[in-house]
Motif scaffolding. Structure first.
Motif, PDB file in Angstrom:
ATOM      1  N   ASP A   1      61.639  36.861  34.565  1.00  0.00           N
ATOM      2  CA  ASP A   1      62.018  37.431  33.272  1.00  0.00           C
ATOM      3  C   ASP A   1      61.770  36.465  32.120  1.00  0.00           C
ATOM      4  O   ASP A   1      61.368  36.878  31.029  1.00  0.00           O
ATOM      5  N   LEU A   2      62.015  35.182  32.370  1.00  0.00           N
ATOM      6  CA  LEU A   2      61.903  34.193  31.291  1.00  0.00           C
ATOM      7  C   LEU A   2      60.459  33.758  31.034  1.00  0.00           C
ATOM      8  O   LEU A   2      60.052  33.603  29.884  1.00  0.00           O
ATOM      9  N   TYR A   3      59.705  33.524  32.115  1.00  0.00           N
ATOM     10  CA  TYR A   3      58.379  32.904  31.970  1.00  0.00           C
ATOM     11  C   TYR A   3      57.241  33.728  32.563  1.00  0.00           C
ATOM     12  O   TYR A   3      56.082  33.342  32.448  1.00  0.00           O
ATOM     13  N   GLY A   4      57.598  34.823  33.242  1.00  0.00           N
ATOM     14  CA  GLY A   4      56.565  35.656  33.829  1.00  0.00           C
ATOM     15  C   GLY A   4      55.947  35.091  35.093  1.00  0.00           C
ATOM     16  O   GLY A   4      54.871  35.529  35.511  1.00  0.00           O
ATOM     17  N   VAL A   5      56.624  34.124  35.738  1.00  0.00           N
ATOM     18  CA  VAL A   5      56.146  33.542  36.997  1.00  0.00           C
ATOM     19  C   VAL A   5      57.309  33.493  37.979  1.00  0.00           C
ATOM     20  O   VAL A   5      58.479  33.563  37.593  1.00  0.00           O
TER      21      VAL A   5
ATOM     22  N   THR B   1      62.716  23.912  34.991  1.00  0.00           N
ATOM     23  CA  THR B   1      62.741  23.245  33.694  1.00  0.00           C
ATOM     24  C   THR B   1      64.172  23.138  33.203  1.00  0.00           C
ATOM     25  O   THR B   1      65.080  23.771  33.756  1.00  0.00           O
ATOM     26  N   TYR B   2      64.380  22.340  32.159  1.00  0.00           N
ATOM     27  CA  TYR B   2      65.697  22.303  31.534  1.00  0.00           C
ATOM     28  C   TYR B   2      65.893  23.586  30.732  1.00  0.00           C
ATOM     29  O   TYR B   2      65.009  23.993  29.974  1.00  0.00           O
ATOM     30  N   PRO B   3      67.039  24.220  30.869  1.00  0.00           N
ATOM     31  CA  PRO B   3      67.225  25.517  30.220  1.00  0.00           C
ATOM     32  C   PRO B   3      67.576  25.397  28.751  1.00  0.00           C
ATOM     33  O   PRO B   3      68.145  24.390  28.305  1.00  0.00           O
ATOM     34  N   GLY B   4      67.227  26.424  28.005  1.00  0.00           N
ATOM     35  CA  GLY B   4      67.734  26.563  26.653  1.00  0.00           C
ATOM     36  C   GLY B   4      69.001  27.392  26.736  1.00  0.00           C
ATOM     37  O   GLY B   4      70.027  26.947  27.242  1.00  0.00           O
ATOM     38  N   LYS B   5      68.922  28.637  26.272  1.00  0.00           N
ATOM     39  CA  LYS B   5      70.078  29.528  26.346  1.00  0.00           C
ATOM     40  C   LYS B   5      70.132  30.277  27.674  1.00  0.00           C
ATOM     41  O   LYS B   5      71.140  30.904  27.987  1.00  0.00           O
ATOM     42  N   ALA B   6      69.047  30.212  28.460  1.00  0.00           N
ATOM     43  CA  ALA B   6      69.000  30.929  29.732  1.00  0.00           C
ATOM     44  C   ALA B   6      68.194  30.120  30.737  1.00  0.00           C
ATOM     45  O   ALA B   6      67.347  29.301  30.373  1.00  0.00           O
TER      46      ALA B   6
ATOM     47  N   SER C   1      77.548  28.047  29.136  1.00  0.00           N
ATOM     48  CA  SER C   1      76.654  28.098  27.976  1.00  0.00           C
ATOM     49  C   SER C   1      75.254  28.621  28.294  1.00  0.00           C
ATOM     50  O   SER C   1      74.513  29.011  27.387  1.00  0.00           O
ATOM     51  N   VAL C   2      74.873  28.611  29.561  1.00  0.00           N
ATOM     52  CA  VAL C   2      73.536  29.058  29.967  1.00  0.00           C
ATOM     53  C   VAL C   2      73.655  30.413  30.652  1.00  0.00           C
ATOM     54  O   VAL C   2      74.455  30.599  31.569  1.00  0.00           O
ATOM     55  N   LYS C   3      72.853  31.362  30.202  1.00  0.00           N
ATOM     56  CA  LYS C   3      72.825  32.691  30.806  1.00  0.00           C
ATOM     57  C   LYS C   3      71.877  32.689  31.995  1.00  0.00           C
ATOM     58  O   LYS C   3      70.760  32.166  31.916  1.00  0.00           O
ATOM     59  N   ALA C   4      72.320  33.258  33.114  1.00  0.00           N
ATOM     60  CA  ALA C   4      71.489  33.305  34.307  1.00  0.00           C
ATOM     61  C   ALA C   4      70.414  34.372  34.182  1.00  0.00           C
ATOM     62  O   ALA C   4      70.718  35.556  34.058  1.00  0.00           O
ATOM     63  N   GLU C   5      69.154  33.944  34.184  1.00  0.00           N
ATOM     64  CA  GLU C   5      68.011  34.858  34.176  1.00  0.00           C
ATOM     65  C   GLU C   5      66.932  34.298  35.078  1.00  0.00           C
ATOM     66  O   GLU C   5      66.769  33.086  35.207  1.00  0.00           O
TER      67      GLU C   5
ATOM     68  N   PHE D   1      69.917  25.309  35.960  1.00  0.00           N
ATOM     69  CA  PHE D   1      71.317  24.887  35.848  1.00  0.00           C
ATOM     70  C   PHE D   1      71.500  23.522  36.515  1.00  0.00           C
ATOM     71  O   PHE D   1      72.146  22.625  35.971  1.00  0.00           O
ATOM     72  N   ALA D   2      70.952  23.381  37.729  1.00  0.00           N
ATOM     73  CA  ALA D   2      71.107  22.136  38.475  1.00  0.00           C
ATOM     74  C   ALA D   2      70.443  20.967  37.755  1.00  0.00           C
ATOM     75  O   ALA D   2      70.998  19.862  37.688  1.00  0.00           O
ATOM     76  N   LEU D   3      69.259  21.193  37.209  1.00  0.00           N
ATOM     77  CA  LEU D   3      68.568  20.140  36.461  1.00  0.00           C
ATOM     78  C   LEU D   3      69.364  19.708  35.234  1.00  0.00           C
ATOM     79  O   LEU D   3      69.477  18.513  34.940  1.00  0.00           O
ATOM     80  N   GLU D   4      69.926  20.677  34.517  1.00  0.00           N
ATOM     81  CA  GLU D   4      70.693  20.355  33.316  1.00  0.00           C
ATOM     82  C   GLU D   4      71.960  19.577  33.669  1.00  0.00           C
ATOM     83  O   GLU D   4      72.317  18.602  32.987  1.00  0.00           O
ATOM     84  N   LYS D   5      72.647  19.979  34.709  1.00  0.00           N
ATOM     85  CA  LYS D   5      73.839  19.244  35.133  1.00  0.00           C
ATOM     86  C   LYS D   5      73.472  17.822  35.560  1.00  0.00           C
ATOM     87  O   LYS D   5      74.187  16.860  35.248  1.00  0.00           O
ATOM     88  N   ARG D   6      72.378  17.691  36.278  1.00  0.00           N
ATOM     89  CA  ARG D   6      71.917  16.364  36.703  1.00  0.00           C
ATOM     90  C   ARG D   6      71.662  15.469  35.498  1.00  0.00           C
ATOM     91  O   ARG D   6      72.085  14.305  35.473  1.00  0.00           O
TER      92      ARG D   6
END
Length: 208
Positions: free
Chosen positions: A97-101, A106-111, A89-93, A117-122
């Motif tokens: 690209d996502l935040y400019g840093v 952080t917990y991911p939304g769609k990417a 469900s999460v696109k790897a980016e 990924f690890a934080l969300e699974k945890r």
């Protein structure tokens, strides 16, 4: 600043293959559990994540020493379902690209990046599968190409297992292609320790 993960838009699957008796000896030397050594500096991204989410990084209050989670068929099914769901469900980016840093945990939304990924699974394994945070440990590794990468370690009575956004399979840590550098403390999620038996890289990563 060293990057923890560098991922393109294409998913990379790390396929574990036992290629020689030397590799088999490396697996045997590693054993089913990571050996935890002295304290290690927190990844910069995790330090900033803890500053934004202090409740996520406080010492775990419990009586006695932490004990690994005991697996049963129902729990194994739940773990596999959550791992596959997040990977799908999460696109790897990249954070760039996502935040400019370079690094933003952080917990991911769609990417998200590998640590997201690890934080969300945890989070989901704790909330839905009721696994103690002491057994869900963010872990920093090095891929065979030298890039840093973040995965989630599941600490069980049967050994340490890896949940990885680059692989839909959940593998024993010693069957992954990574050099293991450091992971969260089982007693204090705001602290990290070095992994003393994690330097052997077992196999190469194959792009698909």
């Amino acid at each position: 600043m060293e990057r923890i993960c560098a991922i393109g838009a294409t998913l990379v699957l790390c396929l574990t293959v036992i290629l020689s008796t030397g590799t088999a000896r490396a697996i045997e030397a590693r054993g089913p559990f990571m050996q935890i050594g002295v304290s290690a500096p927190r990844p910069i991204g995790h330090r900033d994540f803890c500053r934004r989410n202090p409740d996520e990084c406080r010492p775990i209050a419990r009586r006695g020493r932490p004990t690994p989670v005991k697996l049963d068929p129902a729990l194994v099914h739940a773990i596999a379902a959550i791992n596959l769901s997040v990977n799908s469900s999460v696109k790897a980016e990249s954070d760039e690209d996502l935040y400019g840093v370079e690094e933003y945990w952080t917990y991911p939304g769609k990417a998200g990046d590998c640590e997201d990924f690890a934080l969300e699974k945890r989070r989901l394994l704790h909330e839905k599968a009721k696994i103690d945070y002491a057994d869900l440990l963010l872990t920093v590794v090095r891929k065979t190409n030298g890039e840093g990468h973040a995965v989630l370690t599941l600490h069980t009575t049967d050994g340490d297992f890896i949940l990885d956004n680059l692989n839909w399979r959940i593998l024993p840590w010693h069957e992954t292609p990574y050099a293991f550098l450091k992971r969260q403390s089982t007693a204090d999620p705001g602290k990290w320790n070095r992994i003393t038996n994690g330097r052997d890289v077992l196999v190469g990563a194959v792009k698909r």
